[in-house]
Design an enzyme around this catalytic site. Structure first.
Site, PDB file in Angstrom:
ATOM      1  N   GLU A  77      -8.762  45.313 -10.008  1.00 46.51           N
ATOM      2  CA  GLU A  77      -8.342  46.424  -9.138  1.00 46.51           C
ATOM      3  C   GLU A  77      -9.517  47.079  -8.424  1.00 46.51           C
ATOM      4  OE1 GLU A  77      -5.537  46.509  -8.259  1.00 46.51           O
ATOM      5  OE2 GLU A  77      -4.146  46.041  -9.890  1.00 46.51           O
ATOM      6  N   HIS A  95      -7.351  54.171 -13.759  1.00 47.41           N
ATOM      7  CA  HIS A  95      -6.081  53.452 -13.533  1.00 47.41           C
ATOM      8  C   HIS A  95      -5.493  53.094 -14.892  1.00 47.41           C
ATOM      9  CE1 HIS A  95      -3.138  50.534 -12.485  1.00 47.41           C
ATOM     10  NE2 HIS A  95      -3.863  49.479 -12.786  1.00 47.41           N
ATOM     11  N   HIS A  97      -1.953  51.891 -17.439  1.00 43.36           N
ATOM     12  CA  HIS A  97      -0.653  51.225 -17.544  1.00 43.36           C
ATOM     13  C   HIS A  97       0.146  52.004 -18.591  1.00 43.36           C
ATOM     14  CE1 HIS A  97      -1.805  46.915 -15.988  1.00 43.36           C
ATOM     15  NE2 HIS A  97      -2.078  47.856 -15.117  1.00 43.36           N
ATOM     16  N   HIS A 157       4.127  49.232 -12.313  1.00 46.82           N
ATOM     17  CA  HIS A 157       2.737  48.859 -12.596  1.00 46.82           C
ATOM     18  C   HIS A 157       2.008  49.910 -13.448  1.00 46.82           C
ATOM     19  CE1 HIS A 157      -1.325  47.275 -10.821  1.00 46.82           C
ATOM     20  NE2 HIS A 157      -1.443  47.696 -12.066  1.00 46.82           N
TER      21      HIS A 157
HETATM   22 ZN   LIG Z   1      -3.106  47.603 -13.323  1.00 46.27          ZN
END
Ligand SMILES: [Zn+2]
Length: 222
Positions: A77, A95, A97, A157
């Site tokens: 990413e 980021h 999940h 996501h």
């Molecule tokens: Zn991800």
């Protein structure tokens, strides 16, 4: 032991990556974290489980995405992180999940203002349309959803948040997950009441007034 100008950042990144697991914001090696250091970005590597990660595995890249330092393969990413740095004054990007935001993203277009703390993220949090992980399209969708916000949800996501520091970016990721959980609990009991724009504006004004008061008090101190 890895030694360069970024040792402090490397160690803190490894510590926060492990916090993703401890706080239930990711499993295994999912999600990724980066910090900005001048014209470089340090980012967690792809595919190394956080529990096995060493400071030397952290990747150093330029703002154009070229790898400058050792470490492993930069996170998939990386384009999304770089797009956030290019479009904001972010000092760090997280980021996740995390399960509550992913569940919400599969059902809702937005996390509404279920609690006034959402003003800490700039207001109701948008869900960016689904597009494949690691793509430039996802980087675009994420930065569009971040307009005027410090966090966004990525459909089917996860989530992305940023802040002036790693601690601030991480606290926003935790806040977002908590807000999504509160929203789910409210929906399980019925149709939730959502704060109005006027109520949110009142909260923002009050927070600003209190910060201003504290700053004045500090300035007046002999
Ligand atoms: Zn991800």
């Amino acid at each position: 032991m890895y030694r360069d100008d970024h040792d402090g950042h490397r160690e803190r990144l490894v510590r926060y990556c492990n916090r993703l697991l401890d706080d239930g914001l990711a499993i295994g090696s999912a999600g990724n974290i980066s910090v900005r250091a001048g014209d470089e970005v340090l980012i967690s590597p792809s595919g190394i489980p956080y529990r096995d990660m060493d400071p030397g595995d952290i990747c150093v890249i330029g703002m154009d995405g070229t790898q400058r330092g050792g470490g492993g393969e930069p996170s998939s990413e990386t384009p999304m992180h770089l797009a956030v740095y290019a479009g904001t004054g972010a000092g760090a990007v997280v980021h996740t999940h995390s399960p509550e935001v992913i569940a919400l993203s599969a059902v809702c277009d937005e996390l509404p203002a279920i609690h006034y703390a959402i003003t800490g993220l700039g207001g109701p949090v948008r869900v960016a349309r689904y597009t494949r992980f690691g793509s430039e399209d996802l980087a675009r969708a994420a930065t569009e959803a971040l307009d005027g916000r410090s966090a966004a949800i990525l459909q089917n996501h996860g989530a992305i948040s940023y802040g002036g520091s790693l601690g601030e970016a991480y606290d926003r990721a935790l806040l977002l997950e908590w807000l999504a959980q509160v929203h789910r609990l409210a929906c399980s009991r019925g149709e939730p009441r959502i704060l109005t724009d006027a109520e949110l504006a009142e909260v923002t004004a009050e927070i600003r007034r209190r910060r201003y008061g504290e700053a004045r008090q500090r300035a007046d101190r002999p």
